[in-house]
Design a protein around this motif. Structure first.
Motif, mmCIF file in Angstrom:
data_model
loop_
_atom_site.group_PDB
_atom_site.id
_atom_site.type_symbol
_atom_site.label_atom_id
_atom_site.label_comp_id
_atom_site.label_asym_id
_atom_site.label_seq_id
_atom_site.Cartn_x
_atom_site.Cartn_y
_atom_site.Cartn_z
ATOM 1 N N ALA A 42 -46.441 -24.899 -29.017
ATOM 2 C CA ALA A 42 -47.547 -24.979 -28.060
ATOM 3 C C ALA A 42 -48.409 -26.211 -28.289
ATOM 4 N N LEU A 43 -48.611 -26.573 -29.561
ATOM 5 C CA LEU A 43 -49.528 -27.660 -29.901
ATOM 6 C C LEU A 43 -48.955 -29.036 -29.581
ATOM 7 N N LEU A 44 -47.691 -29.274 -29.902
ATOM 8 C CA LEU A 44 -47.142 -30.631 -29.795
ATOM 9 C C LEU A 44 -47.250 -31.234 -28.389
ATOM 10 N N PRO A 45 -47.029 -30.481 -27.312
ATOM 11 C CA PRO A 45 -47.192 -31.104 -25.994
ATOM 12 C C PRO A 45 -48.598 -31.638 -25.749
ATOM 13 N N HIS A 46 -49.606 -31.011 -26.362
ATOM 14 C CA HIS A 46 -50.986 -31.474 -26.175
ATOM 15 C C HIS A 46 -51.295 -32.707 -27.021
ATOM 16 N N ARG A 275 -48.099 -13.058 -25.983
ATOM 17 C CA ARG A 275 -48.600 -12.307 -24.832
ATOM 18 C C ARG A 275 -48.774 -13.195 -23.600
ATOM 19 N N HIS A 276 -49.336 -14.399 -23.812
ATOM 20 C CA HIS A 276 -49.722 -15.238 -22.678
ATOM 21 C C HIS A 276 -48.859 -16.492 -22.512
ATOM 22 N N GLY A 277 -48.105 -16.902 -23.543
ATOM 23 C CA GLY A 277 -47.588 -18.260 -23.541
ATOM 24 C C GLY A 277 -48.747 -19.227 -23.711
ATOM 25 N N ASP A 278 -48.513 -20.487 -23.404
ATOM 26 C CA ASP A 278 -49.596 -21.469 -23.477
ATOM 27 C C ASP A 278 -50.377 -21.429 -22.168
ATOM 28 N N LEU A 279 -51.592 -20.920 -22.250
ATOM 29 C CA LEU A 279 -52.426 -20.812 -21.054
ATOM 30 C C LEU A 279 -52.811 -22.179 -20.485
ATOM 31 N N LEU A 280 -52.620 -23.235 -21.263
ATOM 32 C CA LEU A 280 -52.929 -24.579 -20.784
ATOM 33 C C LEU A 280 -51.676 -25.331 -20.326
ATOM 34 N N ALA A 281 -50.545 -24.661 -20.273
ATOM 35 C CA ALA A 281 -49.325 -25.305 -19.784
ATOM 36 C C ALA A 281 -49.486 -25.897 -18.382
ATOM 37 N N PRO A 282 -50.319 -25.305 -17.498
ATOM 38 C CA PRO A 282 -50.485 -25.919 -16.175
ATOM 39 C C PRO A 282 -51.003 -27.358 -16.228
ATOM 40 N N LEU A 283 -51.622 -27.754 -17.332
ATOM 41 C CA LEU A 283 -52.081 -29.140 -17.437
ATOM 42 C C LEU A 283 -50.928 -30.132 -17.345
ATOM 43 N N PHE A 284 -49.715 -29.670 -17.628
ATOM 44 C CA PHE A 284 -48.555 -30.553 -17.611
ATOM 45 C C PHE A 284 -47.783 -30.480 -16.292
#
Length: 298
Positions: A42-46, A275-284
Protein backbone atom coordinates in the motif's frame (compact mmCIF):
# COMPACT_ATOMS: atom_id res chain seq x y z
CA UNK A 1 26.92 -8.18 15.05
CA UNK A 2 24.58 -6.48 12.59
CA UNK A 3 22.39 -9.04 10.80
CA UNK A 4 22.51 -9.05 7.01
CA UNK A 5 19.19 -9.63 5.32
CA UNK A 6 18.53 -10.16 1.63
CA UNK A 7 15.50 -8.33 0.25
CA UNK A 8 14.64 -9.02 -3.38
CA UNK A 9 18.29 -9.72 -4.13
CA UNK A 10 19.66 -6.68 -2.26
CA UNK A 11 21.79 -7.20 0.84
CA UNK A 12 20.80 -4.98 3.77
CA UNK A 13 22.35 -4.50 7.19
CA UNK A 14 19.41 -4.07 9.58
CA UNK A 15 20.66 -2.85 12.95
CA UNK A 16 19.47 -2.67 16.58
CA UNK A 17 16.33 -4.73 16.02
CA UNK A 18 15.61 -5.07 19.76
CA UNK A 19 15.94 -1.34 20.43
CA UNK A 20 12.75 0.10 21.95
CA UNK A 21 11.74 3.16 19.95
CA UNK A 22 8.37 3.86 21.55
CA UNK A 23 8.81 3.35 25.32
CA UNK A 24 5.11 3.83 26.13
CA UNK A 25 4.21 0.67 24.22
CA UNK A 26 7.56 -1.14 23.99
CA UNK A 27 7.43 -0.98 20.18
CA UNK A 28 10.86 -1.93 18.85
CA UNK A 29 12.87 -1.15 15.75
CA UNK A 30 12.31 -4.73 14.59
CA UNK A 31 8.56 -4.14 14.82
CA UNK A 32 8.97 -0.88 12.88
CA UNK A 33 10.77 -2.73 10.10
CA UNK A 34 8.13 -5.48 10.10
CA UNK A 35 5.41 -2.83 9.85
CA UNK A 36 6.98 -1.23 6.80
CA UNK A 37 7.65 -4.58 5.14
CA UNK A 38 4.07 -5.76 5.65
CA UNK A 39 2.57 -2.44 4.52
CA UNK A 40 4.82 -2.00 1.48
CA UNK A 41 2.12 -2.99 -1.02
CA UNK A 42 0.00 0.00 0.00
CA UNK A 43 2.80 2.42 0.90
CA UNK A 44 5.13 2.10 -2.10
CA UNK A 45 2.71 3.54 -4.70
CA UNK A 46 2.45 6.70 -2.58
CA UNK A 47 6.25 7.00 -2.46
CA UNK A 48 6.93 6.03 -6.06
CA UNK A 49 8.54 8.74 -8.22
CA UNK A 50 8.22 11.34 -5.45
CA UNK A 51 11.45 12.71 -3.95
CA UNK A 52 11.39 11.71 -0.30
CA UNK A 53 12.26 13.90 2.68
CA UNK A 54 13.11 12.11 5.92
CA UNK A 55 12.28 13.09 9.47
CA UNK A 56 14.69 10.81 11.30
CA UNK A 57 14.31 9.86 14.96
CA UNK A 58 16.86 7.06 15.49
CA UNK A 59 16.49 7.11 19.29
CA UNK A 60 12.71 7.23 19.26
CA UNK A 61 10.31 10.18 19.38
CA UNK A 62 11.79 11.43 22.67
CA UNK A 63 15.31 11.60 21.22
CA UNK A 64 16.93 13.86 18.68
CA UNK A 65 15.02 14.45 15.46
CA UNK A 66 16.39 15.87 12.25
CA UNK A 67 14.80 16.60 8.89
CA UNK A 68 16.79 15.94 5.75
CA UNK A 69 16.08 16.18 2.05
CA UNK A 70 19.59 15.39 0.81
CA UNK A 71 20.82 11.90 0.03
CA UNK A 72 22.21 10.50 3.32
CA UNK A 73 25.87 9.47 3.50
CA UNK A 74 26.33 5.76 2.91
CA UNK A 75 23.29 5.41 0.68
CA UNK A 76 23.67 2.20 -1.39
CA UNK A 77 24.38 2.76 -5.05
CA UNK A 78 21.28 0.80 -6.03
CA UNK A 79 18.92 3.25 -4.27
CA UNK A 80 17.54 5.55 -6.95
CA UNK A 81 17.82 9.31 -6.65
CA UNK A 82 16.45 12.25 -8.60
CA UNK A 83 17.69 15.74 -9.31
CA UNK A 84 15.32 18.19 -7.69
CA UNK A 85 15.18 21.96 -8.22
CA UNK A 86 15.73 24.11 -5.13
CA UNK A 87 15.37 27.88 -4.85
CA UNK A 88 18.75 28.72 -6.40
CA UNK A 89 20.23 25.35 -7.35
CA UNK A 90 19.48 21.67 -7.83
CA UNK A 91 20.05 18.85 -5.39
CA UNK A 92 19.55 15.09 -5.30
CA UNK A 93 16.91 13.31 -3.23
CA UNK A 94 15.99 9.70 -2.62
CA UNK A 95 13.31 7.90 -4.62
CA UNK A 96 11.86 4.93 -2.72
CA UNK A 97 10.84 2.78 -5.66
CA UNK A 98 10.94 -0.77 -4.31
CA UNK A 99 10.94 -2.92 -1.19
CA UNK A 100 14.74 -2.98 -0.70
CA UNK A 101 14.87 0.83 -0.84
CA UNK A 102 11.95 1.04 1.58
CA UNK A 103 13.61 -1.28 4.08
CA UNK A 104 16.93 0.54 3.77
CA UNK A 105 15.18 3.86 4.48
CA UNK A 106 13.09 2.37 7.31
CA UNK A 107 16.29 1.13 8.96
CA UNK A 108 17.25 4.79 9.37
CA UNK A 109 14.09 5.17 11.53
CA UNK A 110 12.22 7.80 9.61
CA UNK A 111 8.94 9.44 8.85
CA UNK A 112 8.40 9.67 5.11
CA UNK A 113 7.36 13.04 3.66
CA UNK A 114 6.61 13.64 -0.02
CA UNK A 115 5.63 16.58 -2.25
CA UNK A 116 2.45 16.83 -4.29
CA UNK A 117 4.42 16.41 -7.53
CA UNK A 118 6.50 13.68 -9.17
CA UNK A 119 10.19 13.81 -9.98
CA UNK A 120 9.59 13.93 -13.74
CA UNK A 121 7.39 17.03 -13.43
CA UNK A 122 8.63 19.18 -10.54
CA UNK A 123 6.40 22.13 -9.68
CA UNK A 124 3.38 20.49 -11.35
CA UNK A 125 1.12 18.99 -8.70
CA UNK A 126 -0.96 15.90 -9.44
CA UNK A 127 -2.78 16.21 -6.15
CA UNK A 128 -4.03 18.92 -3.83
CA UNK A 129 -3.66 18.67 -0.07
CA UNK A 130 -5.40 20.47 2.79
CA UNK A 131 -3.87 19.93 6.23
CA UNK A 132 -6.49 20.39 8.96
CA UNK A 133 -4.70 21.12 12.23
CA UNK A 134 -6.76 21.57 15.44
CA UNK A 135 -5.81 24.24 17.96
CA UNK A 136 -6.51 22.93 21.49
CA UNK A 137 -9.02 22.44 22.94
CA UNK A 138 -10.24 21.56 19.43
CA UNK A 139 -9.43 17.99 18.33
CA UNK A 140 -9.79 15.83 15.26
CA UNK A 141 -13.55 15.87 15.95
CA UNK A 142 -13.62 19.51 14.89
CA UNK A 143 -11.33 18.66 11.96
CA UNK A 144 -13.97 16.18 10.80
CA UNK A 145 -16.62 18.90 10.77
CA UNK A 146 -14.35 21.15 8.73
CA UNK A 147 -13.45 18.25 6.41
CA UNK A 148 -17.09 17.53 5.59
CA UNK A 149 -17.66 21.19 4.71
CA UNK A 150 -14.54 21.31 2.51
CA UNK A 151 -15.44 18.05 0.81
CA UNK A 152 -18.86 19.40 -0.12
CA UNK A 153 -17.26 22.59 -1.42
CA UNK A 154 -14.72 20.70 -3.57
CA UNK A 155 -17.38 18.29 -4.85
CA UNK A 156 -19.30 21.31 -6.11
CA UNK A 157 -16.18 22.19 -8.11
CA UNK A 158 -16.10 18.70 -9.63
CA UNK A 159 -13.22 17.44 -7.49
CA UNK A 160 -12.94 14.11 -5.64
CA UNK A 161 -11.65 14.37 -2.05
CA UNK A 162 -10.18 11.57 0.08
CA UNK A 163 -9.00 11.67 3.67
CA UNK A 164 -6.35 10.32 6.01
CA UNK A 165 -5.33 11.06 9.54
CA UNK A 166 -2.10 12.99 9.91
CA UNK A 167 -0.93 10.40 12.43
CA UNK A 168 -0.64 13.29 14.87
CA UNK A 169 -3.65 15.45 15.80
CA UNK A 170 -5.38 16.32 12.55
CA UNK A 171 -6.60 15.26 9.12
CA UNK A 172 -5.29 15.56 5.58
CA UNK A 173 -7.61 15.91 2.60
CA UNK A 174 -6.18 14.77 -0.74
CA UNK A 175 -7.57 15.42 -4.22
CA UNK A 176 -6.29 13.91 -7.51
CA UNK A 177 -5.59 16.57 -10.13
CA UNK A 178 -4.52 16.83 -13.71
CA UNK A 179 -0.92 18.12 -13.43
CA UNK A 180 -1.22 21.79 -12.51
CA UNK A 181 1.39 24.42 -11.58
CA UNK A 182 1.86 24.32 -7.82
CA UNK A 183 1.27 28.05 -7.44
CA UNK A 184 -2.19 27.70 -9.00
CA UNK A 185 -3.03 24.79 -6.71
CA UNK A 186 -1.86 26.82 -3.71
CA UNK A 187 -4.02 29.74 -4.82
CA UNK A 188 -7.11 27.56 -5.13
CA UNK A 189 -6.43 25.87 -1.79
CA UNK A 190 -6.11 29.28 -0.15
CA UNK A 191 -9.44 30.32 -1.67
CA UNK A 192 -11.04 27.24 -0.09
CA UNK A 193 -9.50 28.01 3.31
CA UNK A 194 -10.51 31.68 3.26
CA UNK A 195 -14.03 30.80 2.15
CA UNK A 196 -14.36 28.13 4.85
CA UNK A 197 -13.31 30.65 7.51
CA UNK A 198 -15.86 33.13 6.21
CA UNK A 199 -18.66 30.55 6.27
CA UNK A 200 -17.62 28.82 9.53
CA UNK A 201 -15.93 31.59 11.55
CA UNK A 202 -16.37 29.79 14.87
CA UNK A 203 -14.67 26.65 13.53
CA UNK A 204 -12.09 27.50 10.86
CA UNK A 205 -9.09 29.81 10.58
CA UNK A 206 -6.88 30.11 7.49
CA UNK A 207 -3.93 31.96 9.04
CA UNK A 208 -1.17 30.30 11.02
CA UNK A 209 -1.09 33.01 13.70
CA UNK A 210 -1.07 31.15 17.04
CA UNK A 211 -3.31 33.64 18.81
CA UNK A 212 -6.12 32.98 16.30
CA UNK A 213 -6.05 29.20 16.57
CA UNK A 214 -7.26 28.06 20.04
CA UNK A 215 -10.43 26.02 19.65
CA UNK A 216 -10.38 26.27 15.85
CA UNK A 217 -9.19 24.22 12.89
CA UNK A 218 -6.33 25.76 10.95
CA UNK A 219 -6.76 24.90 7.25
CA UNK A 220 -3.17 24.86 6.06
CA UNK A 221 -3.12 25.34 2.29
CA UNK A 222 0.61 26.05 2.11
CA UNK A 223 1.69 22.41 1.68
CA UNK A 224 0.71 22.70 -1.98
CA UNK A 225 3.76 24.91 -2.59
CA UNK A 226 6.41 23.15 -4.67
CA UNK A 227 8.98 23.29 -1.85
CA UNK A 228 6.65 21.80 0.78
CA UNK A 229 6.02 18.17 1.73
CA UNK A 230 3.32 16.28 3.62
CA UNK A 231 3.49 13.09 5.68
CA UNK A 232 3.12 10.20 3.23
CA UNK A 233 0.12 7.87 3.64
CA UNK A 234 1.00 4.94 5.94
CA UNK A 235 4.12 6.53 7.38
CA UNK A 236 4.75 5.97 11.07
CA UNK A 237 5.02 9.20 13.06
CA UNK A 238 7.47 10.28 15.75
CA UNK A 239 4.76 10.47 18.41
CA UNK A 240 4.56 8.89 21.89
CA UNK A 241 2.81 5.84 20.36
CA UNK A 242 3.59 4.29 16.94
CA UNK A 243 0.74 6.13 15.24
CA UNK A 244 0.29 5.98 11.49
CA UNK A 245 -0.99 8.48 8.93
CA UNK A 246 -4.00 6.34 8.06
CA UNK A 247 -6.54 6.58 5.23
CA UNK A 248 -10.09 6.79 6.57
CA UNK A 249 -13.58 6.56 5.10
CA UNK A 250 -15.97 9.46 4.92
CA UNK A 251 -18.33 7.42 7.09
CA UNK A 252 -15.66 7.31 9.80
CA UNK A 253 -15.32 11.07 9.53
CA UNK A 254 -19.09 11.59 9.71
CA UNK A 255 -19.34 9.31 12.76
CA UNK A 256 -16.34 10.73 14.67
CA UNK A 257 -17.51 11.89 18.10
CA UNK A 258 -14.33 11.16 20.07
CA UNK A 259 -10.67 11.79 19.07
CA UNK A 260 -9.73 8.21 19.92
CA UNK A 261 -11.90 6.92 17.08
CA UNK A 262 -9.38 8.23 14.54
CA UNK A 263 -6.14 7.19 16.23
CA UNK A 264 -4.50 4.25 14.47
CA UNK A 265 -1.23 2.55 15.35
CA UNK A 266 0.97 0.14 13.42
CA UNK A 267 -1.01 -2.88 14.61
CA UNK A 268 -4.24 -1.46 13.18
CA UNK A 269 -3.09 -1.11 9.59
CA UNK A 270 -2.98 -4.72 8.34
CA UNK A 271 -6.59 -5.40 9.45
CA UNK A 272 -7.72 -2.14 7.85
CA UNK A 273 -6.00 -3.01 4.58
CA UNK A 274 -7.67 -6.42 4.59
CA UNK A 275 -11.04 -4.79 5.21
CA UNK A 276 -10.80 -1.72 2.98
CA UNK A 277 -7.79 -2.10 0.71
CA UNK A 278 -6.01 1.19 0.15
CA UNK A 279 -8.67 3.84 0.62
CA UNK A 280 -6.41 6.29 -1.22
CA UNK A 281 -6.03 4.10 -4.31
CA UNK A 282 -8.40 6.44 -6.22
CA UNK A 283 -5.59 9.01 -6.19
CA UNK A 284 -3.92 6.88 -8.86
CA UNK A 285 -7.00 6.61 -11.11
CA UNK A 286 -6.47 8.97 -14.07
CA UNK A 287 -10.21 9.07 -14.68
CA UNK A 288 -10.69 10.77 -11.30
CA UNK A 289 -8.02 13.44 -11.80
CA UNK A 290 -9.67 16.76 -12.58
CA UNK A 291 -8.51 20.21 -13.64
CA UNK A 292 -8.88 23.03 -11.16
CA UNK A 293 -12.10 24.99 -11.67
CA UNK A 294 -11.81 27.87 -14.10
CA UNK A 295 -12.03 30.49 -11.35
CA UNK A 296 -8.80 29.09 -9.88
CA UNK A 297 -6.92 29.76 -13.13
CA UNK A 298 -6.52 33.44 -12.34
Amino acid sequence: MTPITEVEGRRLALSNLEKVLYPASGFTKGELLHYYASTAGALLPHLSDRPVSFLRYPDGPDGQRFFTKNVPPGTPEWVRTAEVPRSDKTARQILVQDLPSLMWAANLVTEFHTPQWRADAPKYADRLVLDLDPGPPATVVECCRAALHLRERMTADGLHAYAKTSGSKGLHLLVPLEPTPCERVTGYAKELAVEAERELPALVVHRMTRSLRPGKVFVDFSQNAAAKTTATPYTLRARPEPTVSTPVTWEEIEDCADPGQLVFTADDIAPRLRRHGDLLAPLFDPDLARPLPARAAR
